[in-house]
Design an enzyme around this catalytic site. Structure first.
Site, PDB file in Angstrom:
ATOM      1  N   ARG A 273       0.719  -1.053  -0.161  1.00  0.00           N
ATOM      2  CA  ARG A 273      -0.006   0.067   0.106  1.00  0.00           C
ATOM      3  C   ARG A 273       0.734   1.364   0.086  1.00  0.00           C
ATOM      4  O   ARG A 273       0.306   2.439  -0.034  1.00  0.00           O
ATOM      5  CB  ARG A 273      -0.915   0.112   1.262  1.00  0.00           C
ATOM      6  N   ASP A 274       2.024   1.223  -0.056  1.00  0.00           N
ATOM      7  CA  ASP A 274       3.018   2.406  -0.067  1.00  0.00           C
ATOM      8  C   ASP A 274       4.370   2.264  -1.130  1.00  0.00           C
ATOM      9  O   ASP A 274       5.537   2.522  -0.783  1.00  0.00           O
ATOM     10  CB  ASP A 274       3.416   2.816   1.130  1.00  0.00           C
ATOM     11  N   LEU A 275       3.978   1.407  -2.219  1.00  0.00           N
ATOM     12  CA  LEU A 275       5.291   1.233  -2.937  1.00  0.00           C
ATOM     13  C   LEU A 275       5.479   2.514  -3.863  1.00  0.00           C
ATOM     14  O   LEU A 275       4.722   3.146  -4.256  1.00  0.00           O
ATOM     15  CB  LEU A 275       4.789   0.012  -4.087  1.00  0.00           C
TER      16      LEU A 275
ATOM     17  N   ASN B  47      11.171   3.499  -1.742  1.00  0.00           N
ATOM     18  CA  ASN B  47      10.831   2.404  -0.892  1.00  0.00           C
ATOM     19  C   ASN B  47      11.473   1.081  -1.759  1.00  0.00           C
ATOM     20  O   ASN B  47      11.131   0.141  -1.361  1.00  0.00           O
ATOM     21  CB  ASN B  47       9.604   2.313  -0.767  1.00  0.00           C
TER      22      ASN B  47
END
Length: 334
Positions: free
Chosen positions: A57-59, A63
């Site tokens: 949910r935060d690619l 990251n």
């Protein structure tokens, strides 16, 4: 009582954002295929996580880390969700770390983004910094948290491919650095500029992969990271990319492209075989024609011989008749 704590490995290397820049400039031996290999490894890592029921949910490029020896790490799992467990995070986006001002709201209504400056940062309802939402799937940007699943991560990888091909993140023009609120509004409003317009020299297969991964509707995207990984691997290996084309003809064309030397030898052998067969057929046809002509001439000669024999017999008979008539005439005269 003791306090539980967790430690994480310190990773040395570059993030994918830096790798994209190096690949664009051709520095440190970074090329487009090598950078695509990093994205392929990200897909494999995320496929493993998805199989275990974990959605990141935060690619985003920052990251993803690449170590000195090419090892790839997917970082910052702080906003991840595990299936069949209560979600510890409220990912709805707001523009203030605290909602005491009364101006915060989830992005579904769009109220928060109209009351702040374009450069202001974004936060989750839990107070976590979101940063730029350029890699956020539309359903997540709209605050539809229940709709965020593995395909939302697929979208994020597609957006990272967009960054690699275009030279800038989605929803931002080249050289532009819009604030989080501006980008969020753009994500909610509609798709970014098409990748074929932003990266005119990008291979058509990669344009198709990027377009499918970043489809607005989750149902139109790759339905799993493995599907996306398969197409990336197919491109890297010179095989057919399912998002671009399919069928026996496409498979044959890609096979020829992958095996040019062998294909050229095979084509030469096939051409020699065809020419040989054609020559043999021509020679055989000529032989058959010659035999037919010879047979026709033999039949004609036989017919002529038979006709000559009949005419000889008729001449003999005429001679006999003439002799008989001469004999009769002599006897009458005597």
């Amino acid at each position: 009582a003791g306090q539980a704590s967790a430690t994480m490995r310190l990773v040395h290397g570059r993030d994918l954002e830096a790798i994209c820049g190096l690949a664009a400039r051709g520095e440190d031996d970074w090329t487009l295929p090598r950078a695509l290999g990093v994205l392929h490894k990200v897909c494999e890592a995320m496929a493993f996580a998805h199989e275990a029921g974990v959605v990141h949910r935060d690619l985003k490029p920052h990251n993803v880390m690449v170590g000195r020896f090419g090892e790839v790490y997917v970082m910052d799992w702080g906003l991840a969700r595990v299936k069949d467990r209560a979600d510890p995070h409220d990912l709805r986006v707001r523009t203030h770390r605290s909602d005491q001002t009364g101006s915060s709201s989830d992005t579904g209504s769009g109220d928060a983004t109209t009351q702040v400056s374009d450069g202001e940062a974004l936060y989750t309802m839990d107070g976590d910094v979101v940063g730029t939402p350029s890699y956020m799937a539309p359903e997540q940007a709209r605050g539809e948290i229940a709709a965020v699943d593995e395909r939302s991560d697929v979208y994020a990888v597609g957006a990272m491919l967009y960054r690699l091909l275009a030279g800038h993140s989605p929803y931002a023009a080249a050289g532009e650095r819009p604030g989080g609120v501006v980008v969020l509004r753009r994500v909610v409003a509609g798709p970014p500029a098409t990748i074929d317009a932003e990266a005119r020299r990008a291979p058509a297969e990669l344009v198709a992969i990027c377009g499918k991964a970043m489809a607005r509707e989750p149902a139109d995207r790759y339905q799993s990271m493995l599907e996306l990984a398969k197409d990336l691997r197919a491109f890297l290996e010179g095989r057919v990319v399912s998002a671009f084309e399919a069928g026996a003809l496409a498979e044959a064309r890609k096979w020829v492209h992958r095996n040019r030397g062998f294909a050229a030898t095979l084509a030469a052998a096939v051409l020699a075989l065809v020419l040989g067969l054609t020559g043999s057929l021509v020679f055989a046809n000529r032989e058959r024609e010659s035999a037919r002509v010879a047979e026709a001439r033999r039949v004609e000669a036989a017919a002529n011989a038979e006709l000559a024999e009949r005419r000889r017999q008729e001449a003999d008979q005429s001679a006999v008749v003439a002799a008989q008539q001469a004999r009769i005439a002599r006897e009458v005269n005597e």
